[in-house]
Design an enzyme around this catalytic site. Structure first.
Site, PDB file in Angstrom:
ATOM      1  N   ASP A  85      91.203  21.249  76.935  1.00 42.41           N
ATOM      2  CA  ASP A  85      92.495  21.408  78.173  1.00 42.41           C
ATOM      3  C   ASP A  85      93.328  22.626  77.786  1.00 42.41           C
ATOM      4  O   ASP A  85      94.160  23.010  78.716  1.00 42.41           O
ATOM      5  CB  ASP A  85      93.507  20.168  78.110  1.00 42.41           C
ATOM      6  CG  ASP A  85      92.579  18.905  78.493  1.00 42.41           C
ATOM      7  OD1 ASP A  85      91.719  19.245  79.094  1.00 42.41           O
ATOM      8  OD2 ASP A  85      93.422  17.814  78.426  1.00 42.41           O
ATOM      9  N   LYS A 129     101.633  13.865  79.555  1.00 41.33           N
ATOM     10  CA  LYS A 129     100.790  13.231  80.576  1.00 41.33           C
ATOM     11  C   LYS A 129      99.738  12.302  80.282  1.00 41.33           C
ATOM     12  O   LYS A 129      99.720  10.976  80.332  1.00 41.33           O
ATOM     13  CB  LYS A 129     100.245  14.072  81.864  1.00 41.33           C
ATOM     14  CG  LYS A 129      99.090  13.672  82.533  1.00 41.33           C
ATOM     15  CD  LYS A 129      98.522  14.362  83.562  1.00 41.33           C
ATOM     16  CE  LYS A 129      97.100  15.049  82.911  1.00 41.33           C
ATOM     17  NZ  LYS A 129      96.259  14.304  82.806  1.00 41.33           N
ATOM     18  N   ASN A 130      99.007  12.803  79.089  1.00 42.14           N
ATOM     19  CA  ASN A 130      97.988  11.919  78.704  1.00 42.14           C
ATOM     20  C   ASN A 130      98.365  10.851  77.605  1.00 42.14           C
ATOM     21  O   ASN A 130      97.349  10.334  77.258  1.00 42.14           O
ATOM     22  CB  ASN A 130      96.976  13.035  77.861  1.00 42.14           C
ATOM     23  CG  ASN A 130      96.094  13.611  79.073  1.00 42.14           C
ATOM     24  OD1 ASN A 130      96.240  13.436  80.169  1.00 42.14           O
ATOM     25  ND2 ASN A 130      95.172  14.659  78.326  1.00 42.14           N
ATOM     26  N   ARG A 164      99.671  17.386  89.401  1.00 49.02           N
ATOM     27  CA  ARG A 164      99.267  16.330  88.758  1.00 49.02           C
ATOM     28  C   ARG A 164      99.723  16.322  87.261  1.00 49.02           C
ATOM     29  O   ARG A 164      99.801  15.252  86.669  1.00 49.02           O
ATOM     30  CB  ARG A 164      97.610  16.046  88.601  1.00 49.02           C
ATOM     31  CG  ARG A 164      97.189  15.717  90.065  1.00 49.02           C
ATOM     32  CD  ARG A 164      95.758  15.735  89.922  1.00 49.02           C
ATOM     33  NE  ARG A 164      95.318  14.967  88.889  1.00 49.02           N
ATOM     34  CZ  ARG A 164      94.289  15.245  88.169  1.00 49.02           C
ATOM     35  NH1 ARG A 164      93.317  16.131  88.449  1.00 49.02           N
ATOM     36  NH2 ARG A 164      94.093  14.806  86.755  1.00 49.02           N
ATOM     37  N   CYS A 166      83.507  14.338  88.752  1.00 54.38           N
ATOM     38  CA  CYS A 166      84.753  15.217  88.999  1.00 54.38           C
ATOM     39  C   CYS A 166      84.380  16.742  88.784  1.00 54.38           C
ATOM     40  O   CYS A 166      83.232  17.010  88.263  1.00 54.38           O
ATOM     41  CB  CYS A 166      86.129  14.953  88.286  1.00 54.38           C
ATOM     42  SG  CYS A 166      86.138  15.511  86.476  1.00 54.38           S
ATOM     43  N   ARG A 173      81.288  12.860  83.605  1.00 57.56           N
ATOM     44  CA  ARG A 173      82.232  11.986  82.951  1.00 57.56           C
ATOM     45  C   ARG A 173      81.989  10.714  83.172  1.00 57.56           C
ATOM     46  O   ARG A 173      82.726  10.072  83.752  1.00 57.56           O
ATOM     47  CB  ARG A 173      83.632  12.615  83.296  1.00 57.56           C
ATOM     48  CG  ARG A 173      84.141  13.956  82.979  1.00 57.56           C
ATOM     49  CD  ARG A 173      85.490  14.390  83.406  1.00 57.56           C
ATOM     50  NE  ARG A 173      86.655  13.863  82.666  1.00 57.56           N
ATOM     51  CZ  ARG A 173      87.958  14.107  82.715  1.00 57.56           C
ATOM     52  NH1 ARG A 173      88.037  14.791  83.867  1.00 57.56           N
ATOM     53  NH2 ARG A 173      88.690  13.754  81.990  1.00 57.56           N
TER      54      ARG A 173
HETATM   55  C1  UD1 Z   1      90.730  12.939  78.179  1.00 59.31           C
HETATM   56  C2  UD1 Z   1      91.962  13.535  78.579  1.00 59.31           C
HETATM   57  C3  UD1 Z   1      91.665  15.056  79.162  1.00 59.31           C
HETATM   58  C4  UD1 Z   1      90.804  15.940  78.272  1.00 59.31           C
HETATM   59  C5  UD1 Z   1      89.551  15.133  77.741  1.00 59.31           C
HETATM   60  C6  UD1 Z   1      89.174  15.722  76.393  1.00 59.31           C
HETATM   61  C7  UD1 Z   1      93.546  11.755  79.608  1.00 59.31           C
HETATM   62  C8  UD1 Z   1      93.929  11.133  80.573  1.00 59.31           C
HETATM   63  N1  UD1 Z   1      92.476  12.806  79.513  1.00 59.31           N
HETATM   64  O1  UD1 Z   1      89.744  12.753  79.194  1.00 59.31           O
HETATM   65  O2  UD1 Z   1      92.852  15.871  79.633  1.00 59.31           O
HETATM   66  O3  UD1 Z   1      90.251  16.831  78.940  1.00 59.31           O
HETATM   67  O4  UD1 Z   1      90.318  13.883  77.093  1.00 59.31           O
HETATM   68  O5  UD1 Z   1      89.954  16.050  75.498  1.00 59.31           O
HETATM   69  O6  UD1 Z   1      93.821  11.767  78.289  1.00 59.31           O
HETATM   70  N2  UD1 Z   1      81.872  10.660  77.516  1.00 59.31           N
HETATM   71  C9  UD1 Z   1      81.007   9.885  77.877  1.00 59.31           C
HETATM   72  N3  UD1 Z   1      80.854   8.536  77.878  1.00 59.31           N
HETATM   73  C10 UD1 Z   1      82.201   7.841  78.159  1.00 59.31           C
HETATM   74  C11 UD1 Z   1      83.258   8.414  78.002  1.00 59.31           C
HETATM   75  C12 UD1 Z   1      83.125  10.001  77.673  1.00 59.31           C
HETATM   76  O7  UD1 Z   1      79.910  10.447  78.026  1.00 59.31           O
HETATM   77  O8  UD1 Z   1      82.124   6.587  78.377  1.00 59.31           O
HETATM   78  C13 UD1 Z   1      82.058  12.133  77.695  1.00 59.31           C
HETATM   79  C14 UD1 Z   1      82.566  12.882  78.696  1.00 59.31           C
HETATM   80  O9  UD1 Z   1      81.875  13.059  79.753  1.00 59.31           O
HETATM   81  C15 UD1 Z   1      82.982  14.198  77.957  1.00 59.31           C
HETATM   82  C16 UD1 Z   1      83.326  13.458  76.533  1.00 59.31           C
HETATM   83  O10 UD1 Z   1      82.883  12.398  76.469  1.00 59.31           O
HETATM   84  O11 UD1 Z   1      82.113  15.146  77.811  1.00 59.31           O
HETATM   85  C17 UD1 Z   1      84.947  13.467  76.202  1.00 59.31           C
HETATM   86  O12 UD1 Z   1      85.429  12.889  77.436  1.00 59.31           O
HETATM   87  P1  UD1 Z   1      86.767  11.943  77.112  1.00 59.31           P
HETATM   88  O13 UD1 Z   1      87.303  12.036  75.732  1.00 59.31           O
HETATM   89  O14 UD1 Z   1      86.336  10.420  77.325  1.00 59.31           O
HETATM   90  O15 UD1 Z   1      87.760  12.611  78.077  1.00 59.31           O
HETATM   91  P2  UD1 Z   1      88.703  11.705  78.836  1.00 59.31           P
HETATM   92  O16 UD1 Z   1      89.188  10.426  78.130  1.00 59.31           O
HETATM   93  O17 UD1 Z   1      88.303  11.276  80.240  1.00 59.31           O
END
Ligand code: UD1
Length: 417
Positions: free
Chosen positions: A305, A22-23, A397, A117, A122
């Protein structure tokens, strides 16, 4: 609303095919926005998140064709509406992955700001700051990110936190920028590598993916390509846990240990026997498992995850485990539900202490997010009696035909409408 009814206590046995990730699928679908030529993706998982992403692209003017062999052809030649509306983004945060490609290809984008969420706040500040560093003008108005740029230009971008979709968004935007972009403290997840491979097949010049510095030399335009989506390492890990927990013996096809070493390592520590082959994994377990402590962190460390599924496993293991969640601030909601099955879990901040109990007893529980749902399924497989899981739309999902795959392995599980 659909529910899952599980009668626990059957050791899983047989073989099962692991679906495409999925990711990886979600960013790869967005990569199609970068070109006016067709992008063909194979091994596409049938998941609600994928359907949502395809609907989102279709309403932007992308031509979407899916055949019965899980192959997807995306043709963004007719892309005419670079917008991701709130009603779609709110159901799937990964919609933010359209921002970079839309801006790079069309010079503008209007993408709804994802809300918080269940598992945490996030934010997407790193995505926005990265694009600004590349020269984009970005403002947030009425809940939308409005971005504009004539042509993005290469920049040095330091991510102050490792972000998976942030790295992917910036990598895609940089592919069409003028000059060289260097993304520092990049996410090293295998899905980032899968995306880089596809971008390179489309004519991009991305190097270093899989390491913490990714360099992208921008090109004028990208072409079409055909790419096979990598196996889902979280689905793989979830099945491995289910087999270990029920004391079964299963072969997982179409996946490999190399994408989830930290998980395999912990399962071996717990007492499972795992044989790794080129594109299959064999697992067997007998008797009670040992409790294993873990701490989630960006790849290649233990994935957030998989935290919930391991918590379920620790509930009936010998001894006590300390589970520390460092990625998301509110990712222990499954603990409350596991307690309803008889688990002994104490939570303090981002740490959970799980003391193994001799057995769990079936009960009605509620799924709160995607991986929490998977945790309740594996707990239900080992609990005595019936477990009824409510709100399983989260599962749909991210897990393709989960109850069919488990049934194929002998589990007593069915969907009730
Ligand atoms: C992706 C995965 C999700 C997984 C997560 C962490 C996808 C579609 N989803 O989510 O399944 O749980 O990685 O491995 O690939 N953060 C910030 N600012 C930002 C972006 C992130 O502070 O602009 C923080 C987030 O709140 C979180 C951390 O960074 O605490 C990691 O998040 P991130 O790696 O961005 O998660 P996703 O990419 O949303």
């Amino acid at each position: 609303m659909d529910k899952l009814l599980i009668e626990g206590g059957v050791p899983l046995a047989g073989e099962v095919s692991i679906s495409g990730a999925k990711n990886a699928a979600l960013p790869l679908i967005c990569a199609a926005l970068l070109t006016d030529k067709p992008l063909t993706l194979a091994n596409v998982p049938h998941l609600n998140d994928v359907t949502t992403m395809l609907r989102l692209l279709a309403q932007m003017g992308v031509d979407v064709t899916l055949d019965e062999k899980n192959s997807l052809v995306l043709d963004a030649g007719g892309l005419n509406k670079p917008e991701a509306p709130y009603d779609m983004v709110k159901t799937m945060r990964a919609s933010i992955l359209t921002l970079g490609p839309l801006l790079a290809r069309t010079g503008r984008a209007r993408v709804s700001l994802p809300g918080g969420c269940a598992i945490g706040a996030r934010p997407v500040d790193i995505h926005i700051r990265g694009l600004q560093a590349m020269g984009a003008e970005i403002r947030v108005e009425q809940g939308y990110i409005l971005a504009q740029a004539k042509r993005l230009r290469g920049a040095r971008i330091f991510c102050d936190q490792v972000t998976v979709t942030g790295t992917e968004n910036l990598m895609m935007a940089a592919a069409l920028a003028d000059g060289v972009t260097v993304i520092e403290n990049a996410a090293r997840e295998p899905e980032v590598v899968d995306l880089a491979d596809c971008l390179n097949a489309m004519g991009a010049k991305v190097s270093g993916a899989g390491g913490d510095i990714v360099t992208v030399e921008g090109v004028e335009r990208l072409g079409g390509a055909a790419h096979r989506i990598m196996p889902d390492r979280i689905e793989t890990g979830t099945f491995l846990v289910a087999v270990a927990l029920t004391g079964g013996r299963v072969r997982l096809n179409g996946t490999r240990c190399g994408i989830l070493d930290a998980v395999v390592e912990k399962l071996r520590k717990a007492g499972a026997m795992i044989d790794c082959h080129k594109d299959t994994i064999e697992i067997s377990a007998a008797g009670p498992l040992n409790a294993v402590s873990l701490r989630t962190a960006p790849y290649p460390a233990f994935p957030t995850d998989m935290q919930a599924q391991f918590m379920a496993m620790n509930c009936v293991a010998r001894g006590a485990a300390v589970v520390t969640e460092t990625i998301f601030e509110n990712r222990f909601m499954h603990a409350q539900e596991l307690r309803r099955l008889g688990a002994d879990i104490e939570i303090s901040g981002n740490t959970a202490v799980v003391k193994g109990v001799p057995r769990l007893d079936g009960a009605t529980v509620m799924a709160t997010d995607l991986r929490a749902s998977a945790c309740l399924v594996v707990a239900g497989l080992v609990a005595r009696g019936e477990t009824l899981i409510d709100r399983i739309y989260h599962l749909d999902r991210g897990y393709e035909h989960i109850e069919e795959k488990l049934m194929q392995l002998g589990a007593r599980i069915r969907r009730v409408h």
